[in-house]
Design an enzyme around this catalytic site. Structure first.
Site, PDB file in Angstrom:
ATOM      1  N   ASN A 181      11.335  32.493  31.680  1.00  0.00           N
ATOM      2  CA  ASN A 181      11.267  33.863  31.166  1.00  0.00           C
ATOM      3  C   ASN A 181      12.086  33.868  29.881  1.00  0.00           C
ATOM      4  O   ASN A 181      13.310  33.827  29.931  1.00  0.00           O
ATOM      5  CB  ASN A 181      11.848  34.844  32.196  1.00  0.00           C
ATOM      6  CG  ASN A 181      11.969  36.252  31.637  1.00  0.00           C
ATOM      7  OD1 ASN A 181      11.440  36.557  30.561  1.00  0.00           O
ATOM      8  ND2 ASN A 181      12.663  37.130  32.351  1.00  0.00           N
TER       9      ASN A 181
ATOM     10  N   LYS B 127      12.459  36.194  27.792  1.00  0.00           N
ATOM     11  CA  LYS B 127      13.055  37.500  27.451  1.00  0.00           C
ATOM     12  C   LYS B 127      12.812  37.804  25.968  1.00  0.00           C
ATOM     13  O   LYS B 127      11.752  37.474  25.462  1.00  0.00           O
ATOM     14  CB  LYS B 127      14.535  37.514  27.840  1.00  0.00           C
ATOM     15  CG  LYS B 127      14.740  37.036  29.289  1.00  0.00           C
ATOM     16  CD  LYS B 127      16.113  37.258  29.823  1.00  0.00           C
ATOM     17  CE  LYS B 127      16.165  36.800  31.275  1.00  0.00           C
ATOM     18  NZ  LYS B 127      17.455  37.043  31.920  1.00  0.00           N
TER      19      LYS B 127
ATOM     20  N   HIS C  85      11.155  43.199  36.213  1.00  0.00           N
ATOM     21  CA  HIS C  85      12.397  42.451  35.989  1.00  0.00           C
ATOM     22  C   HIS C  85      13.581  43.419  35.976  1.00  0.00           C
ATOM     23  O   HIS C  85      13.464  44.549  35.517  1.00  0.00           O
ATOM     24  CB  HIS C  85      12.317  41.684  34.665  1.00  0.00           C
ATOM     25  CG  HIS C  85      13.434  40.700  34.516  1.00  0.00           C
ATOM     26  ND1 HIS C  85      14.683  41.069  34.084  1.00  0.00           N
ATOM     27  CD2 HIS C  85      13.502  39.375  34.787  1.00  0.00           C
ATOM     28  CE1 HIS C  85      15.462  40.001  34.089  1.00  0.00           C
ATOM     29  NE2 HIS C  85      14.778  38.957  34.500  1.00  0.00           N
TER      30      HIS C  85
ATOM     31  N   GLU D  79      16.046  43.654  34.130  1.00  0.00           N
ATOM     32  CA  GLU D  79      16.384  44.201  32.797  1.00  0.00           C
ATOM     33  C   GLU D  79      15.475  45.369  32.437  1.00  0.00           C
ATOM     34  O   GLU D  79      15.893  46.311  31.753  1.00  0.00           O
ATOM     35  CB  GLU D  79      16.315  43.077  31.749  1.00  0.00           C
ATOM     36  CG  GLU D  79      17.502  42.131  31.883  1.00  0.00           C
ATOM     37  CD  GLU D  79      17.202  40.681  31.536  1.00  0.00           C
ATOM     38  OE1 GLU D  79      16.200  40.416  30.855  1.00  0.00           O
ATOM     39  OE2 GLU D  79      17.990  39.814  31.963  1.00  0.00           O
TER      40      GLU D  79
ATOM     41  N   GLU E 105      15.867  37.893  42.218  1.00  0.00           N
ATOM     42  CA  GLU E 105      16.858  37.681  41.176  1.00  0.00           C
ATOM     43  C   GLU E 105      18.033  38.631  41.381  1.00  0.00           C
ATOM     44  O   GLU E 105      17.959  39.803  40.983  1.00  0.00           O
ATOM     45  CB  GLU E 105      16.241  37.944  39.800  1.00  0.00           C
ATOM     46  CG  GLU E 105      15.064  37.058  39.479  1.00  0.00           C
ATOM     47  CD  GLU E 105      14.884  36.903  37.977  1.00  0.00           C
ATOM     48  OE1 GLU E 105      14.936  35.765  37.507  1.00  0.00           O
ATOM     49  OE2 GLU E 105      14.718  37.917  37.276  1.00  0.00           O
TER      50      GLU E 105
ATOM     51  N   GLY F  60      22.125  35.564  33.845  1.00  0.00           N
ATOM     52  CA  GLY F  60      22.793  35.366  32.565  1.00  0.00           C
ATOM     53  C   GLY F  60      24.307  35.315  32.671  1.00  0.00           C
ATOM     54  O   GLY F  60      25.011  35.392  31.666  1.00  0.00           O
TER      55      GLY F  60
ATOM     56  N   SER G 219      20.680  32.280  36.666  1.00  0.00           N
ATOM     57  CA  SER G 219      21.491  31.110  36.289  1.00  0.00           C
ATOM     58  C   SER G 219      21.031  29.825  36.981  1.00  0.00           C
ATOM     59  O   SER G 219      21.838  28.975  37.341  1.00  0.00           O
ATOM     60  CB  SER G 219      22.976  31.371  36.556  1.00  0.00           C
ATOM     61  OG  SER G 219      23.432  32.479  35.809  1.00  0.00           O
TER      62      SER G 219
HETATM   63  P1  13P Z   1      19.126  33.397  33.562  1.00  0.00           P
HETATM   64  O1  13P Z   1      18.463  32.124  34.036  1.00  0.00           O
HETATM   65  O2  13P Z   1      19.452  33.377  32.106  1.00  0.00           O
HETATM   66  O3  13P Z   1      20.270  33.783  34.432  1.00  0.00           O
HETATM   67  O4  13P Z   1      18.020  34.541  33.718  1.00  0.00           O
HETATM   68  C1  13P Z   1      17.355  34.662  34.922  1.00  0.00           C
HETATM   69  C2  13P Z   1      16.267  35.646  34.747  1.00  0.00           C
HETATM   70  O5  13P Z   1      16.503  36.829  34.587  1.00  0.00           O
HETATM   71  C3  13P Z   1      14.884  35.148  34.756  1.00  0.00           C
HETATM   72  O6  13P Z   1      13.978  36.191  34.831  1.00  0.00           O
END
Ligand code: 13P
Length: 251
Positions: free
Chosen positions: A10, A12, A95, A97, A167, A173, A213
């Protein structure tokens, strides 16, 4: 039932078209023998570049969201038909976010999921609890609400086409991965919830990813858990070498 693992990046809001081209060109030879299914979910503006470069390879291309409406006055949204026209196969929906920064709710996730399924996009539906919810022992309740909300009114046939990504918000992150035991426990709970909604056969066949992560160091242990069928990878998907190590975790 054996479930083929799916490792998806992903990106982002990262990667210009030029950067996308560079990354995918480097990635292709590194993952060509992967046993897992491989996908990259990329910003809308990178989709045509990604589809062109991934053609004939084992890398599938996905988007990071899709509108619930078919078309019309929805400024800033991108429809399923627009994504399909570009050759998009997967789409991330819900997601954290999107939920956290853009007001996405279980109802909007459900509406987007219905449209994606009706149009033939392959959805990756994200669920996960916040740190406060975990620390106050609400994880199971939160996940149950997100799963029942996302799948409301969706048939068993359609549910079988969905990939779920667990997640935990506190692991995204942050460099703080859920332990493999925490991830396994919650994902087993998601599978039980799917079984309650759709029966054991659909639940046994459903692929459920872990995200948060996930990287070259922890992927093996996470993937060794019986209910974890893949990963949704943020930061570690932005460099070809890093992502290929996750994809080839079992090489
Ligand atoms: P990270 O791997 O950067 O923690 O992000 C995970 C994520 O949100 C994947 O959709």
């Amino acid at each position: 039932m054996s479930r083929r693992p799916i490792i998806a990046g992903n990106w982002k809001m990262n990667m210009t078209r030029a950067q996308a081209e560079e990354l995918i060109t480097a990635l292709k030879p590194l993952v060509k023998d992967a046993k897992a299914e491989v996908a990259i979910c990329v910003p809308y503006t990178d989709i045509d570049v990604a589809v062109r470069l991934c053609a004939g390879s084992n890398i599938k291309v996905g988007a990071e969201n899709v509108a619930w409406a078919e078309k019309g006055a929805f400024t800033g949204e991108i429809s399923a038909d627009m994504l399909l026209e570009l050759g998009t196969e997967y789409v991330i929906i819900g997601h954290s976010e999107r939920r956290q920064y853009f007001g996405e709710t279980d109802a909007s996730v459900n509406a987007r999921l219905k449209t994606a399924l009706a149009k033939g996009l392959k959805p990756i539906v994200c669920v996960g609890e916040t740190l406060e919810e975990r620390e106050t022992d609400k994880t199971a309740d939160v996940i149950k609400k997100q799963i029942t909300g996302a799948f409301d009114g969706i048939s068993a046939d359609d549910a079988a086409k969905v990939v779920v990504a667990y997640e935990p918000v506190w692991a995204i992150g942050t460099g703080r991965t859920a332990t493999s035991a925490q991830a396994q426990e919650t994902i087993a709970g998601i599978r039980a919830e799917i079984a309650a909604l759709y029966g054991a056969a659909i639940a046994d066949g459903m692929r459920i990813q872990y995200g948060g992560s996930m990287n070259a160091k922890n992927v093996k242990e996470l993937m060794a858990q019986p209910d974890i069928d893949g990963g949704l990878i943020g930061g570690a998907s932005l460099k070809a070498a890093d992502f290929s190590l996750v994809v080839n975790y079992d090489a």
